[in-house]
Scaffold this active site. Structure first.
Site, PDB file in Angstrom:
ATOM      1  NE  ARG A   5      22.127  45.402 -15.736  1.00 29.93           N
ATOM      2  CZ  ARG A   5      21.145  46.220 -15.904  1.00 29.93           C
ATOM      3  NH1 ARG A   5      20.535  46.403 -17.094  1.00 29.93           N
ATOM      4  NH2 ARG A   5      20.493  46.885 -14.883  1.00 29.93           N
ATOM      5  N   GLY A  58      24.044  51.365 -22.461  1.00 29.18           N
ATOM      6  CA  GLY A  58      23.889  50.091 -22.102  1.00 29.18           C
ATOM      7  C   GLY A  58      23.345  50.029 -20.516  1.00 29.18           C
ATOM      8  CB  CYS A  59      24.043  48.061 -17.693  1.00 31.16           C
ATOM      9  SG  CYS A  59      23.959  47.797 -15.819  1.00 31.16           S
ATOM     10  CG  PHE A  60      20.678  52.293 -15.359  1.00 34.89           C
ATOM     11  CD1 PHE A  60      20.895  51.186 -14.576  1.00 34.89           C
ATOM     12  CD2 PHE A  60      19.551  52.658 -15.515  1.00 34.89           C
ATOM     13  CE1 PHE A  60      19.886  50.498 -13.933  1.00 34.89           C
ATOM     14  CE2 PHE A  60      18.418  52.096 -14.911  1.00 34.89           C
ATOM     15  CZ  PHE A  60      18.550  51.145 -14.057  1.00 34.89           C
TER      16      PHE A  60
END
EC number: 1.8.4.11
Length: 238
Positions: A5, A58-60
């Site tokens: 990402r 983790g990834c929002f």
């Protein structure tokens, strides 16, 4: 292909997939399985007015998406917590040197969903709380598991719940989630808001995050809402 990402790889990944003739990935296999866990033995009683929870897992994109499909949540905003205002931007946070974690600010009605339920969903379907400084393909302290408490009552509930889950050996490995007082929350850039809903065919979303929504629907059916509560909708109505 390993999906990442970082800000400079997202478009490259999509371009490579398009060049290969793949239209879109379907979420046939979740990157991480959800874990059915007991509710917290200690919870906050329902009160008047809205409350705020801030969590990092983790990834929002996926974290925000899960809470946007949770009944009783009136707002879920992607952002940064743990560092200073000066470094609260995506490119800088992605360096992993700011102290920030990609986080989501969840405002909820405690008469419809309790803080304990917010945490149960967090530990069950949002992320794997046994992974240290990473989630799935994303690594670095900015992807750490953390709960930023906004009151002493939240702190007590969160600490008691982690102890409860560890004692029950629900995950088989110790929970590494850090619990600390929220100093400040900084909303992320506009293009990160409502990302899961706006980009359901984006490969990272399809593989890593849409399965979280399906797990929420399956495991927490009574807390699931089909229509997400979006940041863009709030801007229109406010």
């Amino acid at each position: 292909m390993r999906l990442t990402r970082s800000h400079f790889l997202k478009t490259a990944v999509l371009g490579a997939i398009a060049a290969a003739g793949i239209v879109a990935w379907q979420p046939l296999h979740a990157a991480e399985e959800a874990v059915v866990i007991p509710p917290p033995a200690q919870d906050q009683p329902a009160s008047d007015g809205l409350e705020t929870a801030v969590v990092a897992g983790g990834c929002f994109w996926g974290v925000q998406g899960v809470y946007q499909h949770t009944a009783g949540v009136v707002s879920a905003v992607s952002g940064y917590a743990g560092g200073t205002k000066a470094t609260a931007d995506y490119r800088t946070v992605s360096s992993g040197s700011t102290g920030h974690a990609e986080s989501v600010q969840v405002k909820f009605d405690p008469k419809k969903v309790s803080y304990g339920k917010i945490l149960q969903i967090f530990f069950s379907v949002v992320h794997d709380p046994t992974q240290l400084n990473r989630q799935g393909p994303d690594s670095g302290t900015q992807y750490r598991s953390a709960i930023f408490t906004t009151s002493e009552a939240q702190k007590k509930v969160a600490e008691a719940y982690v102890a409860q889950l560890d004692k029950a050996k629900v995950f088989g490995k110790p929970i590494v989630t850090k619990i600390g007082k929220l100093e400040a929350f900084y909303p992320a850039e506009a293009y990160h808001q409502d990302y899961l809903t706006l980009h359901p065919s984006q490969p990272y979303i399809a593989y890593n995050d849409l399965p979280k929504i399906e797990n929420l629907k399956k495991i927490f059916a009574e807390n699931y809402i089909e229509k997400p509560t979006l940041v863009s909708d709030a801007k229109v109505t406010n």
